[in-house]
Write a protein that holds these residues in place. Structure first.
Motif, PDB file in Angstrom:
ATOM      1  N   VAL A  12      10.338  13.247   3.463  1.00  0.00           N
ATOM      2  CA  VAL A  12      10.991  13.827   4.636  1.00  0.00           C
ATOM      3  C   VAL A  12       9.902  14.088   5.686  1.00  0.00           C
ATOM      4  O   VAL A  12       8.718  14.189   5.365  1.00  0.00           O
ATOM      5  N   ASP A  13      10.306  14.218   6.940  1.00  0.00           N
ATOM      6  CA  ASP A  13       9.343  14.432   8.018  1.00  0.00           C
ATOM      7  C   ASP A  13       8.826  15.870   8.066  1.00  0.00           C
ATOM      8  O   ASP A  13       7.680  16.106   8.438  1.00  0.00           O
ATOM      9  N   ASP A  14       9.679  16.821   7.733  1.00  0.00           N
ATOM     10  CA  ASP A  14       9.297  18.228   7.823  1.00  0.00           C
ATOM     11  C   ASP A  14       8.324  18.594   6.697  1.00  0.00           C
ATOM     12  O   ASP A  14       8.676  18.491   5.526  1.00  0.00           O
ATOM     13  N   PRO A  15       7.096  19.036   7.018  1.00  0.00           N
ATOM     14  CA  PRO A  15       6.105  19.285   5.959  1.00  0.00           C
ATOM     15  C   PRO A  15       6.496  20.424   5.020  1.00  0.00           C
ATOM     16  O   PRO A  15       6.217  20.351   3.815  1.00  0.00           O
ATOM     17  N   TYR A  16       7.104  21.478   5.549  1.00  0.00           N
ATOM     18  CA  TYR A  16       7.519  22.595   4.693  1.00  0.00           C
ATOM     19  C   TYR A  16       8.582  22.143   3.694  1.00  0.00           C
ATOM     20  O   TYR A  16       8.512  22.462   2.503  1.00  0.00           O
ATOM     21  N   MET A  17       9.566  21.377   4.178  1.00  0.00           N
ATOM     22  CA  MET A  17      10.602  20.861   3.286  1.00  0.00           C
ATOM     23  C   MET A  17      10.009  19.907   2.260  1.00  0.00           C
ATOM     24  O   MET A  17      10.403  19.920   1.084  1.00  0.00           O
ATOM     25  N   PRO A  47      -5.161  13.261   4.609  1.00  0.00           N
ATOM     26  CA  PRO A  47      -6.081  12.526   5.484  1.00  0.00           C
ATOM     27  C   PRO A  47      -6.767  13.419   6.515  1.00  0.00           C
ATOM     28  O   PRO A  47      -6.188  14.401   6.989  1.00  0.00           O
ATOM     29  N   ASN A  48      -7.976  13.057   6.881  1.00  0.00           N
ATOM     30  CA  ASN A  48      -8.732  13.826   7.862  1.00  0.00           C
ATOM     31  C   ASN A  48      -8.125  13.755   9.254  1.00  0.00           C
ATOM     32  O   ASN A  48      -8.365  14.627  10.093  1.00  0.00           O
ATOM     33  N   CYS A  49      -7.334  12.731   9.523  1.00  0.00           N
ATOM     34  CA  CYS A  49      -6.816  12.515  10.872  1.00  0.00           C
ATOM     35  C   CYS A  49      -5.633  13.404  11.218  1.00  0.00           C
ATOM     36  O   CYS A  49      -5.217  13.459  12.381  1.00  0.00           O
ATOM     37  N   LEU A  50      -5.049  14.091  10.238  1.00  0.00           N
ATOM     38  CA  LEU A  50      -3.889  14.946  10.502  1.00  0.00           C
ATOM     39  C   LEU A  50      -4.309  16.400  10.693  1.00  0.00           C
ATOM     40  O   LEU A  50      -5.320  16.852  10.159  1.00  0.00           O
ATOM     41  N   ASP A  51      -3.508  17.124  11.446  1.00  0.00           N
ATOM     42  CA  ASP A  51      -3.744  18.536  11.707  1.00  0.00           C
ATOM     43  C   ASP A  51      -3.682  19.323  10.385  1.00  0.00           C
ATOM     44  O   ASP A  51      -2.686  19.230   9.656  1.00  0.00           O
ATOM     45  N   PRO A  52      -4.703  20.110  10.074  1.00  0.00           N
ATOM     46  CA  PRO A  52      -4.665  20.911   8.842  1.00  0.00           C
ATOM     47  C   PRO A  52      -3.463  21.848   8.770  1.00  0.00           C
ATOM     48  O   PRO A  52      -3.068  22.254   7.669  1.00  0.00           O
ATOM     49  N   ALA A  53      -2.879  22.185   9.910  1.00  0.00           N
ATOM     50  CA  ALA A  53      -1.692  23.050   9.897  1.00  0.00           C
ATOM     51  C   ALA A  53      -0.535  22.394   9.152  1.00  0.00           C
ATOM     52  O   ALA A  53       0.308  23.077   8.556  1.00  0.00           O
ATOM     53  N   ASP A  81      -7.504  11.660   1.425  1.00  0.00           N
ATOM     54  CA  ASP A  81      -6.717  10.478   1.094  1.00  0.00           C
ATOM     55  C   ASP A  81      -6.155   9.894   2.389  1.00  0.00           C
ATOM     56  O   ASP A  81      -5.966  10.613   3.371  1.00  0.00           O
ATOM     57  N   ASP A  82      -5.878   8.603   2.397  1.00  0.00           N
ATOM     58  CA  ASP A  82      -5.345   7.966   3.596  1.00  0.00           C
ATOM     59  C   ASP A  82      -3.898   8.348   3.863  1.00  0.00           C
ATOM     60  O   ASP A  82      -3.401   8.204   4.977  1.00  0.00           O
ATOM     61  N   GLU A  83      -3.194   8.809   2.833  1.00  0.00           N
ATOM     62  CA  GLU A  83      -1.781   9.177   2.963  1.00  0.00           C
ATOM     63  C   GLU A  83      -1.572  10.526   2.289  1.00  0.00           C
ATOM     64  O   GLU A  83      -2.102  10.768   1.208  1.00  0.00           O
ATOM     65  N   PRO A  84      -0.798  11.408   2.914  1.00  0.00           N
ATOM     66  CA  PRO A  84      -0.560  12.722   2.284  1.00  0.00           C
ATOM     67  C   PRO A  84       0.136  12.573   0.933  1.00  0.00           C
ATOM     68  O   PRO A  84       1.031  11.735   0.770  1.00  0.00           O
ATOM     69  N   LYS A  85      -0.282  13.387  -0.001  1.00  0.00           N
ATOM     70  CA  LYS A  85       0.353  13.467  -1.314  1.00  0.00           C
ATOM     71  C   LYS A  85       0.351  14.925  -1.742  1.00  0.00           C
ATOM     72  O   LYS A  85      -0.603  15.646  -1.481  1.00  0.00           O
ATOM     73  N   TYR A  86       1.450  15.326  -2.412  1.00  0.00           N
ATOM     74  CA  TYR A  86       1.516  16.718  -2.870  1.00  0.00           C
ATOM     75  C   TYR A  86       2.378  16.816  -4.121  1.00  0.00           C
ATOM     76  O   TYR A  86       3.368  16.109  -4.283  1.00  0.00           O
TER      77      TYR A  86
END
Length: 286
Positions: A12-17, A47-53, A81-86
């Motif tokens: 999903v696009d929303d990081p919290y969700m 990834p380093n390119c995304l906002d830490p927020a 990583d090049d792509e977010p993972k959680y």
């Protein structure tokens, strides 16, 4: 002690969700075995390119679900990583005499599913920008919903087998459970609960690649009868943070369904079929 780990890329696009869904998915295995989660560790690729927020929102969503589960989040580990993972590594506990197994179904048992299916197809429609707002809301609510309440209902009854529905899809997990139990499942396709608009999206061909992989793996064990192709796509659809599939004695069914209603779960519980003696096919669809 139950030890499990799971993580994946954003769906999903929303990081919290995203954090909520990934955490709910990671916690699910503990409840599927009849246990309760106790301690969780974060697993992060970012990834380093995304906002830490953004990462902060992901972790906040995960932490909220761990708290809701009654467990404690004690840290974790992150890598670039090049792509977010959680996801989470989760430790839980279960009494050795009360473990839910994914085998042991008895002929005569009734099959119950605690969440709607179709999340992979709805997510495909979301990616194609074709999903309705209400379909998006329902899919996210179902994926983020914990299996905690479902497990707390199930443990009161004579349950012969239980598993959670994830990437192999409903039919993949049914094949696994029926094979290990040496029985056949008879499933009523119209009785299965589907996510809003998922049937329509399947008719439109908005089907993830994983559904076709699942079909190739287990189709030889399934007698499809006259079931329409789009329903087969839904039954093979890989699920994210899916519900519990339960094999229960028919004597307990009425009371169990009443308890599910009393629990006020955010998902739809459906009676999807029954267990019969072993035959030439593991699954028969009607």
């Amino acid at each position: 002690m139950i030890q499990t780990v799971d993580f994946f890329t954003p769906i999903v696009d929303d990081p919290y969700m995203f954090g909520q869904i990934a955490a709910a998915n990671s916690l699910s295995d503990v409840w599927a075995m009849g246990g309760e989660p106790a301690v969780a560790l974060n697993i992060v690729g970012f990834p380093n390119c995304l906002d830490p927020a953004i990462l902060g929102d992901i972790l906040a969503g995960g932490a909220a679900k761990v708290k809701e589960a009654g467990a404690v989040l004690v840290g974790g580990h992150s890598v670039q990583d090049d792509e977010p993972k959680y996801g989470l590594c989760v430790s839980g506990f279960v009494h050795p005499d009360k473990i839910f197994k994914n085998y042991g179904c008895r002929p005569g048992d009734i099959l119950v599913l605690t969440k709607q299916i179709g999340s992979g197809i709805v997510n495909t429609a979301i990616n194609a920008e074709m999903a309705s707002p209400s379909a998006v809301r329902e899919a996210q609510t179902v994926m983020a919903s914990l299996n905690k309440l479902g497990k707390q209902v199930v443990e009161r009854y004579d349950v012969s087998a239980c598993t959670d529905i994830t990437g192999f899809g409903l039919l993949g997990h049914c094949v696994e459970m029926a094979s290990a139990s040496k029985v056949t499942f008879e499933l009523r396709v119209d009785d299965i609960a589907y996510l809003e608009d998922a049937v329509d999206y399947a008719k439109m061909g908005l089907v993830p690649a994983g559904a076709y992989k699942n079909r190739g793996y287990s189709m030889k064990h399934v007698e499809t009868g006259a079931v329409a192709e789009h329903y087969l796509d839904l039954l093979y659809d890989p699920q994210t943070s899916g519900g519990l599939l339960i094999s229960v004695s028919p004597e307990n069914l009425e009371d169990m369904i009443a308890d599910f209603k009393a629990a006020r779960m955010d998902t739809t519980v459906s009676i999807i079929g029954k267990v019969t003696p072993e035959s030439d096919k593991l699954i028969r669809l009607f």
